[in-house]
Design an enzyme around this catalytic site. Structure first.
Site, PDB file in Angstrom:
ATOM      1  N   THR A 122       0.750  -0.962  -0.186  1.00 18.16           N
ATOM      2  CA  THR A 122      -0.636  -0.014  -0.426  1.00 18.16           C
ATOM      3  C   THR A 122       0.814   1.473   0.015  1.00 18.16           C
ATOM      4  OG1 THR A 122       0.529  -0.329   2.508  1.00 18.16           O
ATOM      5  CG2 THR A 122      -1.435  -1.414   1.401  1.00 18.16           C
ATOM      6  N   GLU A 180      -5.137  -3.791  -1.799  1.00 21.27           N
ATOM      7  CA  GLU A 180      -5.865  -5.495  -0.248  1.00 21.27           C
ATOM      8  C   GLU A 180      -6.974  -6.249  -1.651  1.00 21.27           C
ATOM      9  OE1 GLU A 180      -5.473  -2.204   0.472  1.00 21.27           O
ATOM     10  OE2 GLU A 180      -4.964  -2.353   2.401  1.00 21.27           O
ATOM     11  N   LYS A 220     -15.914  16.828   9.651  1.00 17.99           N
ATOM     12  CA  LYS A 220     -16.826  16.356  11.330  1.00 17.99           C
ATOM     13  C   LYS A 220     -16.921  17.370  11.669  1.00 17.99           C
ATOM     14  CE  LYS A 220     -15.329  11.504  11.772  1.00 17.99           C
ATOM     15  NZ  LYS A 220     -13.995  11.349  12.030  1.00 17.99           N
ATOM     16  N   TRP A 280     -21.007  15.132   9.634  1.00 21.01           N
ATOM     17  CA  TRP A 280     -20.469  14.975   8.103  1.00 21.01           C
ATOM     18  C   TRP A 280     -20.055  14.921   7.502  1.00 21.01           C
ATOM     19  CZ3 TRP A 280     -18.318   8.395   8.914  1.00 21.01           C
ATOM     20  CH2 TRP A 280     -18.026   8.565  10.064  1.00 21.01           C
TER      21      TRP A 280
HETATM   22  P1  ADP Z   1      -3.625   3.675  -0.903  1.00 19.46           P
HETATM   23  O1  ADP Z   1      -5.069   3.111   0.399  1.00 19.46           O
HETATM   24  O2  ADP Z   1      -2.207   3.424  -0.301  1.00 19.46           O
HETATM   25  O3  ADP Z   1      -3.476   5.067  -1.050  1.00 19.46           O
HETATM   26  P2  ADP Z   1      -4.311   1.797  -2.310  1.00 19.46           P
HETATM   27  O4  ADP Z   1      -4.597   2.935  -4.447  1.00 19.46           O
HETATM   28  O5  ADP Z   1      -4.697   0.904  -2.631  1.00 19.46           O
HETATM   29  O6  ADP Z   1      -3.909   2.403  -2.152  1.00 19.46           O
HETATM   30  O7  ADP Z   1      -6.040   3.081  -2.380  1.00 19.46           O
HETATM   31  C1  ADP Z   1      -7.133   2.124  -1.976  1.00 19.46           C
HETATM   32  C2  ADP Z   1      -7.856   3.534  -1.706  1.00 19.46           C
HETATM   33  O8  ADP Z   1      -8.092   4.560  -2.616  1.00 19.46           O
HETATM   34  C3  ADP Z   1      -9.267   3.072  -1.058  1.00 19.46           C
HETATM   35  O9  ADP Z   1      -9.245   2.545  -0.051  1.00 19.46           O
HETATM   36  C4  ADP Z   1     -10.042   4.331  -1.794  1.00 19.46           C
HETATM   37  O10 ADP Z   1      -9.894   5.259  -0.337  1.00 19.46           O
HETATM   38  C5  ADP Z   1      -9.303   5.299  -2.587  1.00 19.46           C
HETATM   39  N1  ADP Z   1     -10.279   5.412  -4.002  1.00 19.46           N
HETATM   40  C6  ADP Z   1     -10.017   4.614  -4.559  1.00 19.46           C
HETATM   41  N2  ADP Z   1     -10.726   4.040  -6.393  1.00 19.46           N
HETATM   42  C7  ADP Z   1     -11.632   5.353  -5.637  1.00 19.46           C
HETATM   43  C8  ADP Z   1     -12.815   5.680  -6.452  1.00 19.46           C
HETATM   44  N3  ADP Z   1     -13.313   5.377  -7.378  1.00 19.46           N
HETATM   45  N4  ADP Z   1     -13.189   6.830  -5.518  1.00 19.46           N
HETATM   46  C9  ADP Z   1     -12.860   7.330  -4.814  1.00 19.46           C
HETATM   47  N5  ADP Z   1     -12.214   6.831  -4.032  1.00 19.46           N
HETATM   48  C10 ADP Z   1     -11.198   5.816  -4.703  1.00 19.46           C
END
Ligand code: ADP
Length: 548
Positions: free
Chosen positions: A188, A333, A445, A450
């Site tokens: 990640t 994940e 918040k 929210w």
């Molecule tokens: P990191 O969490 O380390 O930034 P990731 O690439 O795994 O790496 O990121 C996943 C996160 O990205 C998701 O949990 C979400 O918060 C965000 N995310 C992914 N796709 C979208 C989307 N289409 N819209 C909003 N948030 C998104």
């Protein structure tokens, strides 16, 4: 006694993907813009043969099953060969994001216990700087030919990729082993603390490739020319190197050339039909195409995900360029795809405006993934488009634990264990379309209520003078937190704080309108091109809102 099925138990292995592509789409091309500057072309058949040679070469380096082969590389055919050559031979492909800070790269590589590091020419200076702090790496492989090898280098045992490959005869049979064997590992990006490793298996990767290629997902076929803009070091380019092999699509790799002009030219000359990337990439490409009055001649559809796709971007691609936008949500994940937004047959009859609201959502799960939204007590909330809660998932390509961690990250839903908490806050509607409101840590918040930072950003991005916008929480004596909008203006555009705030009126509840606007030259991005909210919040830590 139960009657058992009497079908063959063939393990789902990554090597079978490229074998299938070589056999059934052997002539189909793979085109790569190389770091060396030129364009390289060959076919799936060539890629499979060379992947076998890579497997032989890695074996000759003395690696044993399960050993990690790290890459620091852009999207290109040699990277593809390493994907298949390492995983296919029982080794584990560890793609490292070169945009991470050097300390993070060192940390990740040590955590993964990498044995070999293969890297692109452009990363030679970086690896020369890092190698002294990577004692575990036994072999360094420069992914180029003899002519591009440096005359001298501080890197110990620097090997030449082409020499290694050419020394092998390719007489190699892909081994068969347990489909639950690790195939690759991705970390990640560490926006929430130390990076954590997600270890994919052959089974999970093949199932993800199967599922993601489906018509209501990425809809990939042999007629497609696929250009993954999303890097192969960002969750395996969302599985495209695998799903392209399943369907036998032509692949086009942009190498390090990700600016608007280079991408546009490659889209046009290679007849690209399908692409995928994070919103920031499309921001660059659209700016270039618009300011030069260009059109796309073959580009038909694109997946946008990784962070929320602003509705203004979706509208521009669809209305100005006729490119279908498939908004997708996923995470490291999840290998990474979880949901995609495509209209169902029932929705095809709706007025366009209503369809747009649906397409702007993050969409429906692919078969193989199950989702729920839950409250803080772990109770499932109704799918009514209103009840917002913590998004949890489970499925064939969801991690059950992080690399090297004993503690299970999983939670229970209505008392049933085994769900992965995504850290995202979302709603789900009656048709099963999920919409992300925020990451739980980015939610603003205000007085116990929210405010979705994504909603605020989406509105701001629709203003013609705004290039990029981020909404963050700012401390407030009365309301705890109030939204601050951080904005990068388009070059030469004029807009005042008052005009921008007035733009929100009628588009969102009054109490959710940001308290203030801060104009900046640049918004910080993570190594995967997402807005770095944590850094932005730090930057504005002592900012005093006029209302405070
Ligand atoms: P990191 O969490 O380390 O930034 P990731 O690439 O795994 O790496 O990121 C996943 C996160 O990205 C998701 O949990 C979400 O918060 C965000 N995310 C992914 N796709 C979208 C989307 N289409 N819209 C909003 N948030 C998104």
């Amino acid at each position: 006694m139960a009657l058992m099925g009497q079908m063959m138990a063939m393990p789902l292995l990554i090597s079978s993907l490229i074998q299938h592509a070589a056999r059934h789409s052997g002539e189909t091309e793979i085109v790569s813009k190389r770091c060396e500057g030129d364009l390289h072309r060959y076919t799936w058949r060539d890629a499979e043969r060379r992947s076998r040679q890579v497997a032989q070469a890695l074996g000759r380096l003395g690696l044993s099953p399960g050993d990690r082969v790290a890459t620091l590389a852009w999207n290109g055919y040699r990277h593809l060969e390493l994907y298949y050559g390492s995983s296919g031979s029982g080794l584990v492909c560890h793609t490292i994001n070169p945009r991470l800070f050097p300390e993070q790269i060192i940390w990740i590589s040590q955590d993964a216990n990498d044995k070999v590091l293969c890297f692109d020419l452009g990363f030679l200076p970086l690896v020369e700087k890092l190698s002294a702090q990577l004692p575990g790496i036994q072999h360094y492989v420069l992914m180029s030919d003899r002519a591009h090898m440096p005359a001298a280098s501080s890197i110990p045992n620097l090997l030449c990729y082409e020499e290694l490959v050419e020394a092998e005869d390719g007489h190699y049979c892909w081994p068969e082993f347990d489909e639950n064997t690790a195939s690759s590992i991705c970390y990640t990006s560490g926006t929430t603390g130390h990076p954590k490793g997600a270890v994919y298996s052959h089974r999970s990767s093949v199932l993800h490739a199967y599922g993601s290629a489906l018509p209501d997902a990425m809809d990939c076929s042999s007629k497609d020319v696929i250009l993954p803009v999303v890097p192969m070091f960002h969750v395996n380019a969302w599985g495209l190197p695998y799903s392209s092999a399943i369907v036998g699509a032509k692949l086009v790799f942009p190498g390090p050339h990700l600016d608007g002009k280079s991408l546009y030219e490659l889209f046009e000359t290679e007849g690209v039909t399908f692409s995928a990337g994070v919103p920031t990439v499309w921001l660059g490409l659209l700016t270039y195409v618009k300011s030069n009055g260009l059109k796309f001649s073959s580009f038909k559809r694109t997946v946008i995900g990784g962070s929320a796709c602003p509705p203004a971007m979706l509208a521009s691609l669809m209305d100005d360029f006729g490119v279908e936008v498939i908004h997708a949500w996923g995470m490291t994940e999840l290998s990474p795809l979880g949901t995609l937004s495509k209209l169902t047959s029932k929705q095809l009859a709706l007025p366009v405006e209503q369809q747009r609201r649906i397409l702007e959502k993050q969409g429906k799960v692919i078969f193989g993934i199950d989702m729920a939204v839950i409250n803080d007590e772990g109770q499932a909330l109704p799918w009514d488009a209103q009840s917002s809660g913590n998004l949890v998932v489970r499925g064939h390509w969801v991690i059950s634990s992080y690399f090297g961690e004993q503690r299970s990250p999983l939670v229970a839903v209505d008392g049933q264990p085994g769900w992965f908490p995504t850290g995202d806050v979302a709603t789900i509607d009656a048709d099963g379309f999920m919409q992300i409101t925020d990451r739980s840590k980015d939610v603003i918040k205000s007085g116990g209520e929210w405010i979705s930072s994504i909603d605020l950003e989406n509105i701001a991005m629709a203003h013609p003078a705004v290039h990029e916008a981020a909404a963050i929480a700012c401390a407030h004596p009365k309301w705890d937190e109030r939204p601050l909008l951080v904005v990068v203006k388009k070059p030469d555009a004029q807009v005042t704080r008052e005009e921008l705030l007035a733009f929100f009126e009628g588009r969102i509840a009054k109490w959710q309108i940001p308290d203030d606007v801060a104009f900046v030259a640049e918004i910080p991005h993570t190594a995967t091109g997402k807005i770095q909210k944590l850094k932005l919040r730090e930057q504005f830590k002592s900012y005093r809102l006029p209302s405070a």
